[in-house]
Design a protein around this motif. Structure first.
Motif, PDB file in Angstrom:
ATOM      1  N   TRP A 473       0.856  -1.131  -0.032  1.00 43.67           N
ATOM      2  CA  TRP A 473      -0.063  -0.044  -0.070  1.00 43.67           C
ATOM      3  C   TRP A 473       0.595   1.237   0.049  1.00 43.67           C
ATOM      4  N   LEU A 474       0.422   2.172  -0.848  1.00 44.54           N
ATOM      5  CA  LEU A 474       1.097   3.611  -0.804  1.00 44.54           C
ATOM      6  C   LEU A 474       0.529   4.675  -0.221  1.00 44.54           C
ATOM      7  N   HIS A 475       1.127   5.107   0.559  1.00 49.22           N
ATOM      8  CA  HIS A 475       0.784   6.319   1.369  1.00 49.22           C
ATOM      9  C   HIS A 475       1.412   7.690   0.803  1.00 49.22           C
ATOM     10  N   PHE A 476       0.892   8.560   0.083  1.00 46.92           N
ATOM     11  CA  PHE A 476       1.277   9.633  -0.865  1.00 46.92           C
ATOM     12  C   PHE A 476       1.446  10.740   0.153  1.00 46.92           C
ATOM     13  N   LEU A 477       2.550  11.659   0.086  1.00 55.08           N
ATOM     14  CA  LEU A 477       3.023  12.459   1.186  1.00 55.08           C
ATOM     15  C   LEU A 477       2.557  13.966   0.565  1.00 55.08           C
ATOM     16  N   ASP A 478       2.475  14.050  -0.729  1.00 49.43           N
ATOM     17  CA  ASP A 478       2.099  15.675  -1.255  1.00 49.43           C
ATOM     18  C   ASP A 478       1.095  15.196  -2.434  1.00 49.43           C
ATOM     19  N   ASP A 479       1.073  16.423  -3.095  1.00 51.18           N
ATOM     20  CA  ASP A 479      -0.050  16.176  -4.317  1.00 51.18           C
ATOM     21  C   ASP A 479       0.508  16.197  -5.543  1.00 51.18           C
ATOM     22  N   ASN A 480       1.731  15.698  -5.610  1.00 50.05           N
ATOM     23  CA  ASN A 480       2.495  15.633  -6.974  1.00 50.05           C
ATOM     24  C   ASN A 480       2.114  14.360  -7.574  1.00 50.05           C
ATOM     25  N   PHE A 481       0.937  13.493  -7.622  1.00 48.47           N
ATOM     26  CA  PHE A 481       0.598  12.767  -8.212  1.00 48.47           C
ATOM     27  C   PHE A 481      -0.860  13.069  -8.710  1.00 48.47           C
ATOM     28  N   ASN A 482      -1.287  12.373  -9.649  1.00 50.53           N
ATOM     29  CA  ASN A 482      -2.639  12.133 -10.437  1.00 50.53           C
ATOM     30  C   ASN A 482      -3.490  11.321  -9.524  1.00 50.53           C
ATOM     31  N   PRO A 483      -4.741  11.501  -8.895  1.00 43.57           N
ATOM     32  CA  PRO A 483      -5.378  10.613  -8.437  1.00 43.57           C
ATOM     33  C   PRO A 483      -5.792   9.051  -9.219  1.00 43.57           C
ATOM     34  N   ARG A 484      -5.840   8.165  -8.641  1.00 44.15           N
ATOM     35  CA  ARG A 484      -5.775   6.917  -9.427  1.00 44.15           C
ATOM     36  C   ARG A 484      -6.970   6.735 -10.386  1.00 44.15           C
ATOM     37  N   ALA A 485      -6.699   6.698 -11.757  1.00 48.55           N
ATOM     38  CA  ALA A 485      -7.714   6.592 -12.839  1.00 48.55           C
ATOM     39  C   ALA A 485      -7.276   5.001 -13.422  1.00 48.55           C
ATOM     40  N   GLU A 486      -6.199   4.775 -13.473  1.00 47.69           N
ATOM     41  CA  GLU A 486      -5.864   3.453 -14.058  1.00 47.69           C
ATOM     42  C   GLU A 486      -5.824   2.436 -12.994  1.00 47.69           C
ATOM     43  N   PRO A 487      -5.983   1.218 -13.454  1.00 47.86           N
ATOM     44  CA  PRO A 487      -6.359   0.178 -12.369  1.00 47.86           C
ATOM     45  C   PRO A 487      -5.058  -0.446 -11.601  1.00 47.86           C
ATOM     46  N   ARG A 488      -3.970  -0.051 -12.472  1.00 50.28           N
ATOM     47  CA  ARG A 488      -2.875  -0.842 -11.814  1.00 50.28           C
ATOM     48  C   ARG A 488      -1.283   0.270 -11.425  1.00 50.28           C
ATOM     49  N   GLY A 489      -1.585   1.336 -11.715  1.00 43.21           N
ATOM     50  CA  GLY A 489      -0.541   2.170 -11.281  1.00 43.21           C
ATOM     51  C   GLY A 489      -1.173   3.843 -11.180  1.00 43.21           C
ATOM     52  N   PHE A 490      -0.028   4.672 -11.158  1.00 40.59           N
ATOM     53  CA  PHE A 490      -0.294   6.006 -10.961  1.00 40.59           C
ATOM     54  C   PHE A 490       0.635   6.717 -11.993  1.00 40.59           C
ATOM     55  N   TRP A 491      -0.026   8.264 -12.297  1.00 39.30           N
ATOM     56  CA  TRP A 491       0.759   8.983 -13.211  1.00 39.30           C
ATOM     57  C   TRP A 491       1.250  10.297 -12.083  1.00 39.30           C
ATOM     58  N   THR A 492       2.678  10.240 -12.125  1.00 40.34           N
ATOM     59  CA  THR A 492       3.168  11.256 -11.314  1.00 40.34           C
ATOM     60  C   THR A 492       2.478  12.754 -11.854  1.00 40.34           C
ATOM     61  N   LYS A 493       2.552  13.791 -11.318  1.00 38.50           N
ATOM     62  CA  LYS A 493       2.129  15.243 -11.565  1.00 38.50           C
ATOM     63  C   LYS A 493       3.282  16.021 -12.363  1.00 38.50           C
ATOM     64  N   GLY A 494       3.384  16.106 -13.495  1.00 35.65           N
ATOM     65  CA  GLY A 494       4.382  16.603 -14.362  1.00 35.65           C
ATOM     66  C   GLY A 494       5.803  16.547 -13.848  1.00 35.65           C
ATOM     67  N   HIS A 495       6.418  17.561 -13.734  1.00 37.94           N
ATOM     68  CA  HIS A 495       7.690  17.529 -13.482  1.00 37.94           C
ATOM     69  C   HIS A 495       8.151  17.693 -11.999  1.00 37.94           C
ATOM     70  N   HIS A 496       7.125  17.517 -11.260  1.00 35.89           N
ATOM     71  CA  HIS A 496       7.075  17.572  -9.759  1.00 35.89           C
ATOM     72  C   HIS A 496       7.699  16.163  -9.208  1.00 35.89           C
ATOM     73  N   SER A 497       8.114  16.329  -7.957  1.00 33.34           N
ATOM     74  CA  SER A 497       8.708  14.944  -7.241  1.00 33.34           C
ATOM     75  C   SER A 497       7.637  14.502  -6.521  1.00 33.34           C
ATOM     76  N   ALA A 498       7.191  13.351  -6.748  1.00 34.71           N
ATOM     77  CA  ALA A 498       6.072  12.861  -5.937  1.00 34.71           C
ATOM     78  C   ALA A 498       6.657  11.787  -4.906  1.00 34.71           C
ATOM     79  N   GLU A 499       6.492  12.096  -3.752  1.00 33.88           N
ATOM     80  CA  GLU A 499       6.973  11.396  -2.657  1.00 33.88           C
ATOM     81  C   GLU A 499       5.939  10.453  -1.842  1.00 33.88           C
ATOM     82  N   MET A 500       6.377   9.143  -1.487  1.00 35.06           N
ATOM     83  CA  MET A 500       5.393   8.374  -1.141  1.00 35.06           C
ATOM     84  C   MET A 500       6.025   7.217  -0.204  1.00 35.06           C
TER      85      MET A 500
END
Length: 599
Positions: A473-500
């Motif tokens: 299970w992932l716990h995201f620590l910022d808003d630099n990800f796109n909420p899950r729309a695909e069943p198996r993974g996630f898109w990060t948000k642009g050029h920002h660093s996604a921390e989890m």
């Protein structure tokens, strides 16, 4: 020309009138936007019950009162079965008891009118204490800095016992210490008025002891407050007075715990057949009963389920001062500064007792509540610290300078100004301030993984990855990800660093990150797992894989935690770059996690 003292008292009254005006006319439900939940829900409902029914029994009337103000039920309310099979509120009633008269007259505004009076009394006591050794203006700034250059004042707008508990502890220490500071400066001279006579007498100590009993019923670790008062009296060889002080504390505690026993059939308001309720509540419909709804939440087996090995005390002690979400250095800097000043100035015996008390109380929280010492995931910063914060106020010597006050406000402007400017938004989204610099460089409280404030975002909390049975299970620590729309993974948000943080319940041998680039060419993707970092350059819509051997990460009993950061160097919004695309999200890199466990 007005004297300094008159200016100060005028300022205190104006501050009080400001908060009183706010309290009298605030449209709380509209400003709150969303219904209150958890502790606020129960204290709101319990206070209403005491105000209108004069009891601690939960009935359908209490639920209707709640729905008249809020569109949904009291999510997270704690209830328990008691004597005669009735349902009772399962929290300490101390705060609700004192707030009830104001709630009876002013409805929900009564909570904040009550808080306004507590604020006024703290301002007056803090000023009176500091003015013994400082100029009036400096004394006023000292108490204002204590309250307003920290997150403490935000709890003024919370319906709950935290601000009340801080007031109790502050008052106990003032009643005990004022006479000693006055004797240090003026000696033992005859009092000129009734209030001064009371503050210099033993009766102020006995009053302080009674309030300790109330504070203990509200939050049991406050029993540590008894230590400095009783020990200091013993050091002075006043043995009978020490015995009487202990007796007063026991009597006050017995009154409140005994009342709970008589009213509900159980002395422990958190024990027995206790539940928490979300979405459905007893008495909403005939089919909805205490037995058919809710989740068990009793303290009877707490210690067996929550206590961690001793090594985690050191982790939590570090997090307590320096953590991203709870570190008192950032959120209660006046406390941290007081601790530093204590070691660089002359100290008296009672100050050592205060230091011992605050150290022991911190130790109680991080030892007995190691995965929840902050007061829960919905809490802003560390609400339990409000029970300890006043100890720091009275810790160092009284001599203060404007440099120390200025430093506190500089730190406040850097770390908590956005919280103070919009306290309602910060209370609703308690992690919003910590998702950017400078907080992103601070350590995350891994021991609080199930209670960090980012968990209040359903899209960021406990997102399943991998394939069962090898899932995590992932716990995201910022808003630099796109909420899950695909069943198996996630898109990060642009050029920002996604921390989890990845959480598994088994040791991980290998982590494979299966990556998919956005439409940009030569996009450098960086993935960090713990202390390891790898990069890969992907072209338009190209796939790639990065593999890591993460080791055991941060192990907490059967839980394994791994810090992960994913960043694409280029972001893309395909809607603006590809004519036939309807994808309007700001895409960085898509990742799927393959988790290979140790055999």
């Amino acid at each position: 020309m007005l004297s300094e003292k008159r200016i100060v008292f005028s300022a205190i009254i104006l501050i009080f009138l400001f908060f009183l005006g706010f309290s009298l006319f605030i449209n709380y439900p509209a400003l709150q936007e969303h219904p209150i939940f958890a502790d606020e829900a129960i204290y709101y409902t319990m206070s209403k019950s005491l105000a209108h029914d004069g009891d601690l029994i939960y009935t359908k009337k209490d639920l209707i009162r709640y729905y008249r103000v809020f569109p949904t039920g009291p999510a997270g309310i704690f209830l328990k079965k008691g004597k005669e099979n009735k349902i009772f509120f399962a929290k300490s009633f101390a705060y609700s008891l004192f707030a009830a008269p104001f709630v009876r007259i002013f409805d929900y505004n009564g909570f904040f009118i009550f808080h306004s009076l507590l604020l006024l009394l703290m301002l007056l006591m803090g000023y009176a204490y500091f003015s013994l050794f400082n100029k009036p203006i400096l004394s006023l700034f000292s108490i204002l800095t204590f309250l307003f250059a920290s997150v403490a004042i935000v709890y003024f707008i919370w319906i709950g016992p935290d601000f009340f508990n801080m007031f109790l502890v502050f008052t106990v220490l003032f009643l005990w210490l004022y006479k000693h500071k006055q004797h240090e400066k003026y000696g033992r001279e005859e009092s000129r008025n009734t209030l001064q006579a009371f503050l210099q007498s033993d009766w102020s100590d006995y009053c302080a002891c009674f309030l300790i009993g109330v504070a203990v019923f509200s939050k049991p670790p406050n029993i540590i407050l008894a230590g400095p008062l009783v020990l200091h009296t013993l050091v002075k060889k006043k043995y009978l007075k020490s015995l009487l002080m202990i007796l007063v504390i026991l009597i006050a505690s017995a009154i409140f715990w005994g009342t709970n026993l008589v009213a509900t059939g159980d002395w422990n308001y958190q024990g027995g057949e206790r539940k928490t309720f979300y979405e459905n509540y007893p008495f909403e419909k005939e089919s909805m009963t205490f037995d058919s709804t809710g989740w068990k939440m009793s303290s009877d087996k707490y210690f067996g389920e929550h206590i961690l090995p001793p090594k985690f005390i050191f982790y939590n002690l570090f997090y307590y001062f320096w953590g991203r979400f709870t570190g008192i250095t950032w959120y209660f800097f006046p406390a941290f500064l007081s601790l530093i000043l204590f070691f660089f100035r002359r100290r008296k015996v009672y100050q050592w007792f205060i230091l011992g008390a605050l150290a022991l109380e911190i130790l109680i929280y991080i030892t007995l509540m190691p995965d929840n010492y902050n007061g829960g995931g919905g809490a802003l910063v560390n609400r339990y610290f409000l029970n300890i914060y006043p100890l720091f106020f009275f810790l160092p010597s009284l001599k203060k300078g404007f440099n120390e006050i200025a430093l506190s406000w500089i730190v406040a402007s850097l770390f908590i100004s956005q919280i103070l400017i919009n306290p309602y938004l910060s209370s609703r989204f308690p992690a919003i301030h910590a998702k950017k610099f400078p907080f992103k460089i601070l350590p995350v409280e891994l021991t609080l993984i199930n209670n960090i404030p980012t968990n209040t975002d359903a899209h960021a909390f406990r997102q399943e990855v991998g394939n069962p049975p090898n899932h995590g299970w992932l716990h995201f620590l910022d808003d630099n990800f796109n909420p899950r729309a695909e069943p198996r993974g996630f898109w990060t948000k642009g050029h920002h660093s996604a921390e989890m943080i990845l959480k598994t319940y088994y040791p991980v041998k290998e982590l494979n990150f299966h990556l998919l680039n956005n439409p940009r060419m030569r996009n450098e993707v960086t993935v960090k797992v713990g202390g390891s970092k790898k990069k890969i350059v992907l072209n338009r819509n190209q796939r790639g894989t990065l593999s890591f051997s993460p080791g055991k990460g941060f192990q907490m009993q059967s839980v394994y935690l791994h810090r992960i950061t994913i960043k694409a160097s280029k972001g893309s919004i395909p809607f603006f770059e590809i004519e036939e695309s309807e994808e309007r999200r700001f895409l960085g890199v898509f990742f799927e996690l393959e988790i290979i466990p140790e055999k």
